[in-house]
Design a protein around this motif. Sequence first.
Motif, PDB file in Angstrom:
ATOM      1  N   PRO A  91      13.190  10.672  96.823  1.00 54.95           N
ATOM      2  CA  PRO A  91      12.592  10.988  95.532  1.00 54.95           C
ATOM      3  C   PRO A  91      12.847  12.414  95.052  1.00 54.95           C
ATOM      4  O   PRO A  91      12.667  12.719  93.874  1.00 54.95           O
ATOM      5  CB  PRO A  91      11.095  10.741  95.748  1.00 54.95           C
ATOM      6  N   ASP A  92      13.332  13.286  95.947  1.00 52.59           N
ATOM      7  CA  ASP A  92      13.626  14.664  95.554  1.00 52.59           C
ATOM      8  C   ASP A  92      15.068  14.846  95.100  1.00 52.59           C
ATOM      9  O   ASP A  92      15.416  15.883  94.535  1.00 52.59           O
ATOM     10  CB  ASP A  92      13.351  15.612  96.728  1.00 52.59           C
ATOM     11  N   GLY A  93      15.918  13.864  95.352  1.00 53.56           N
ATOM     12  CA  GLY A  93      17.318  13.979  94.983  1.00 53.56           C
ATOM     13  C   GLY A  93      18.066  14.913  95.911  1.00 53.56           C
ATOM     14  O   GLY A  93      17.491  15.486  96.840  1.00 53.56           O
ATOM     15  N   PRO A  94      19.350  15.109  95.665  1.00 60.04           N
ATOM     16  CA  PRO A  94      20.132  16.019  96.502  1.00 60.04           C
ATOM     17  C   PRO A  94      19.609  17.453  96.350  1.00 60.04           C
ATOM     18  O   PRO A  94      19.395  17.909  95.224  1.00 60.04           O
ATOM     19  CB  PRO A  94      21.553  15.900  95.935  1.00 60.04           C
ATOM     20  N   PRO A  95      19.402  18.163  97.431  1.00 59.08           N
ATOM     21  CA  PRO A  95      18.851  19.520  97.341  1.00 59.08           C
ATOM     22  C   PRO A  95      19.640  20.454  96.432  1.00 59.08           C
ATOM     23  O   PRO A  95      19.059  21.255  95.699  1.00 59.08           O
ATOM     24  CB  PRO A  95      18.881  20.014  98.788  1.00 59.08           C
ATOM     25  N   ALA A  96      20.953  20.348  96.439  1.00 56.22           N
ATOM     26  CA  ALA A  96      21.782  21.253  95.629  1.00 56.22           C
ATOM     27  C   ALA A  96      21.556  21.075  94.123  1.00 56.22           C
ATOM     28  O   ALA A  96      21.812  21.985  93.344  1.00 56.22           O
ATOM     29  CB  ALA A  96      23.254  21.034  95.956  1.00 56.22           C
TER      30      ALA A  96
ATOM     31  N   GLU B 266      10.342  18.439  90.093  1.00 51.86           N
ATOM     32  CA  GLU B 266       9.377  17.422  90.526  1.00 51.86           C
ATOM     33  C   GLU B 266       8.778  16.644  89.368  1.00 51.86           C
ATOM     34  O   GLU B 266       8.520  15.457  89.471  1.00 51.86           O
ATOM     35  CB  GLU B 266       8.238  18.078  91.309  1.00 51.86           C
ATOM     36  N   ASP B 267       8.520  17.326  88.250  1.00 59.58           N
ATOM     37  CA  ASP B 267       7.864  16.689  87.108  1.00 59.58           C
ATOM     38  C   ASP B 267       8.846  16.083  86.113  1.00 59.58           C
ATOM     39  O   ASP B 267       8.451  15.619  85.055  1.00 59.58           O
ATOM     40  CB  ASP B 267       6.929  17.673  86.409  1.00 59.58           C
ATOM     41  N   ALA B 268      10.134  16.063  86.455  1.00 56.46           N
ATOM     42  CA  ALA B 268      11.142  15.507  85.553  1.00 56.46           C
ATOM     43  C   ALA B 268      11.095  13.985  85.565  1.00 56.46           C
ATOM     44  O   ALA B 268      10.998  13.366  86.622  1.00 56.46           O
ATOM     45  CB  ALA B 268      12.532  15.972  85.954  1.00 56.46           C
TER      46      ALA B 268
ATOM     47  N   GLY C  53      10.548  15.925  80.761  1.00 60.23           N
ATOM     48  CA  GLY C  53       9.332  15.410  81.376  1.00 60.23           C
ATOM     49  C   GLY C  53       9.021  14.024  80.830  1.00 60.23           C
ATOM     50  O   GLY C  53       9.718  13.513  79.941  1.00 60.23           O
ATOM     51  N   PRO C  54       7.974  13.407  81.322  1.00 62.18           N
ATOM     52  CA  PRO C  54       7.602  12.062  80.861  1.00 62.18           C
ATOM     53  C   PRO C  54       7.418  12.003  79.347  1.00 62.18           C
ATOM     54  O   PRO C  54       6.678  12.795  78.765  1.00 62.18           O
ATOM     55  CB  PRO C  54       6.278  11.798  81.591  1.00 62.18           C
ATOM     56  N   GLY C  55       8.144  11.100  78.708  1.00 59.59           N
ATOM     57  CA  GLY C  55       8.036  10.874  77.265  1.00 59.59           C
ATOM     58  C   GLY C  55       8.653  11.945  76.395  1.00 59.59           C
ATOM     59  O   GLY C  55       8.521  11.900  75.176  1.00 59.59           O
TER      60      GLY C  55
END
Length: 100
Positions: A47-52, A57-59, A78-80
Amino acid sequence: MADRPRLNAFVVHLTDPENEAEAVSNLREMAAKGGIAKIPLTLMENPDGPPAYRIAEDAEVTILIYRFFDVRAKQVFGPGELTEADIDRVLADLSKVLGE
């Protein structure tokens, strides 16, 4: 993308293993509703995606435009928050990859 054969895209849905079935269902629904047939829709079980890539987090949506693994533009929503005007701005960033 049909007008630009050098341009490619793919969608990566960040998820964790416990939510994989729901994520697959969501991707299938997105493909059906959007008529998406030639853009790969994929999962990443992190859930964090590739570190690079430093995904916020709130995307809800992060758009990376890159060439040869070099990120040339990054847009985070962000949401919406993603609007038609934002999509136009993202498309304008394509010149950073296509050299136009």
